[in-house]
Design a protein around this motif. Structure first.
Motif, short mmCIF file in Angstrom:
data_model
loop_
_atom_site.label_atom_id
_atom_site.label_comp_id
_atom_site.label_asym_id
_atom_site.label_seq_id
_atom_site.Cartn_x
_atom_site.Cartn_y
_atom_site.Cartn_z
N ASP A 201 0.80 -1.22 0.00
CA ASP A 201 0.00 0.00 0.00
C ASP A 201 0.83 1.27 0.00
N PHE A 202 2.00 1.24 0.68
CA PHE A 202 2.73 2.48 0.90
C PHE A 202 4.06 2.59 0.17
N THR A 203 4.53 1.54 -0.46
CA THR A 203 5.84 1.64 -1.14
C THR A 203 5.78 1.24 -2.62
N ILE A 204 4.65 0.77 -3.10
CA ILE A 204 4.57 0.31 -4.48
C ILE A 204 3.89 1.36 -5.35
N ASP A 205 4.51 1.65 -6.49
CA ASP A 205 4.01 2.65 -7.43
C ASP A 205 3.83 2.00 -8.79
N THR A 206 3.12 2.67 -9.67
CA THR A 206 2.94 2.19 -11.05
C THR A 206 3.77 3.04 -11.99
N VAL A 207 4.54 2.40 -12.84
CA VAL A 207 5.39 3.11 -13.79
C VAL A 207 4.51 3.89 -14.77
N PRO A 208 4.76 5.20 -14.91
CA PRO A 208 3.93 6.00 -15.81
C PRO A 208 4.44 5.95 -17.26
N GLN A 209 3.67 6.49 -18.16
CA GLN A 209 4.14 6.76 -19.51
C GLN A 209 5.20 7.86 -19.43
N PRO A 210 6.18 7.94 -20.32
CA PRO A 210 6.31 7.15 -21.56
C PRO A 210 7.29 5.98 -21.44
N TYR A 211 7.58 5.52 -20.22
CA TYR A 211 8.57 4.45 -20.06
C TYR A 211 8.07 3.14 -20.66
N ALA A 212 9.02 2.32 -21.10
CA ALA A 212 8.67 1.02 -21.71
C ALA A 212 7.92 0.13 -20.72
N GLY A 213 8.18 0.33 -19.43
CA GLY A 213 7.53 -0.49 -18.41
C GLY A 213 6.24 0.11 -17.87
N ALA A 214 5.66 1.05 -18.60
CA ALA A 214 4.43 1.71 -18.15
C ALA A 214 3.37 0.68 -17.75
N THR A 215 2.73 0.90 -16.62
CA THR A 215 1.72 0.08 -15.94
C THR A 215 2.34 -1.01 -15.05
#
Length: 389
Positions: A201-215
């Protein structure tokens, strides 16, 4: 709430530090007996999350013995926040002992989601693959695992030994949490005292665009940068002071060296969620490696299969990341009664001193070289006996 402040942290990190990238190793030459030997760097195997880099020094004809065996050191870099280039000084030093192979883990933000999650099982199986690759190219292979790579490297070697596929000449573990129950540090207590849901809940994020690993879901590098500075403010400050002193003194070479050191220390990466949470659960909370309860890809990890493999463990007496005795615990797990017991505790040595700086150069590497030379001599003697000499 967590998502908003994690996103703000990513923006702030980019604003303060610019585009995050890993500096190159760029080891041009090493000096061998007074002769500058060029170093060749190549990527000899890859999986989506990791490159296996090979560093080889091209020695002068007068320095090469016809009877010399082909020796390699497989340096298992941790996936714990920094890029493998953090170990550049260690690679440069180890080139005097043989070819050096480095597991160079990728920034998860640059790995497309369809490459899979990279669990701790995947990490171990990647090491198994790389061990076998290096064994095909060299007569003698020494494994050296640092920090969080230690339990995974031990597991990979044990699984290969169980399958009759391990020909490692020796295994060395440095500052790694093989048994995290022993003398836990503040960081380890924090990992044990918060459940997996809290970290999710507190340390995990979602990779944003425009990176290849987005989502892709990750433990982001900017959180690790903050954690590293909070745990070791003196290290970054000392590097910064050396950097500015070199600049003011107009000392070109020291300035370049300290700038590179600063860049390497700042080279953080996003870790895949699956791997990060697996490490917390398997190593720090449930202590599965130490309790003999670890299974990788449905295969039980049995370190006792390595009882005939020479084992060296190295700890620093001031290590505040991996607690006292946690690395040395590998000897009991491997039941290494019949092999030389190399347990080294280095005085006045913190976690980073294990692989960089004067403690590494003056105390640790010389001891490692002595350990490996003894193992190599024993292997050569065994080889002569097998051939009837």
């Amino acid at each position: 709430m967590p998502n908003s402040w994690l996103a703000y942290g990513r923006w702030l990190d980019a604003t303060l530090f610019g585009a995050r990238r890993s500096p190159a190793f760029e080891i041009g030459t090493i000096e061998c007996a007074g002769i500058a030997c060029p170093v060749q760097e190549t990527i000899i195997d890859s999986v989506p999350f990791c490159d296996l880099r090979r560093f080889a020094a091209k020695k002068h004809a007068t320095q090469v013995s016809r009877s010399s065996t082909r020796t390699a050191i497989l340096l298992c870099a941790p996936l714990a926040g920094h890029h493998a280039v953090m170990l550049r000084e260690a690679v440069e030093t180890l080139l005097h002992d043989g070819d050096v192979y480095v597991t160079d883990w990728q920034d998860a933000r640059d790995v497309p989601p369809d490459a899979g999650p990279l669990s701790l099982d995947d990490y171990v199986m990647t090491l198994e693959r790389f061990v076998q690759h290096v064994q095909r190219e060299h007569d003698i292979v020494h494994m050296l695992a640092i920090c969080q790579a230690a339990p995974a490297a031990l597991a990979a070697a044990a699984l290969l030994a169980d399958a009759g596929k391990c020909r490692l000449a020796s295994i060395t573990l440095m500052g790694g949490p093989v048994d995290a129950r022993l003398n836990p540090t503040a960081l380890e207590r924090f990992a044990s005292n918060h459940d997996i849901a809290w970290f999710r809940d507190f340390t995990i994020d979602t990779v944003p665009q425009p990176y290849a690993g987005a989502t892709r879901r990750v433990y982001p590098g900017h959180l690790q940068r903050a954690a590293l500075f909070a745990a070791h403010p003196e290290r970054q400050s000392a590097i910064g002071v050396r950097y500015w002193l070199s600049a003011m003194n107009l000392s070109a070479e020291p300035f370049a060296n300290t700038r590179r050191e600063l860049d390497e220390y700042a080279a953080v990466l996003d870790m895949p969620e699956a791997y990060f949470l697996d490490i917390i659960r398997v190593v720090f909370q449930d202590a599965l490696p130490a309790r003999g309860l670890w299974h990788v890809d449905s295969r039980k990890v049995r370190p006792e299969t390595l009882r005939e493999t020479p084992l060296c463990t190295i700890e620093g007496d001031r290590d505040d990341i991996t607690g006292e005795g946690q690395t040395h615990a590998a000897h009991a797990l491997c039941a290494a009664d019949r092999t030389p017991q190399w347990r080294l505790t280095i005085d006045d040595c913190n976690h980073y001193d294990l692989f960089t700086g004067p403690r590494w150069r003056d105390a640790i590497h010389p001891a490692l070289a002595e350990f490996w030379q003894g193992v190599n001599a024993d292997k050569k003697q065994d080889g002569r006996h097998q051939h009837g000499h």
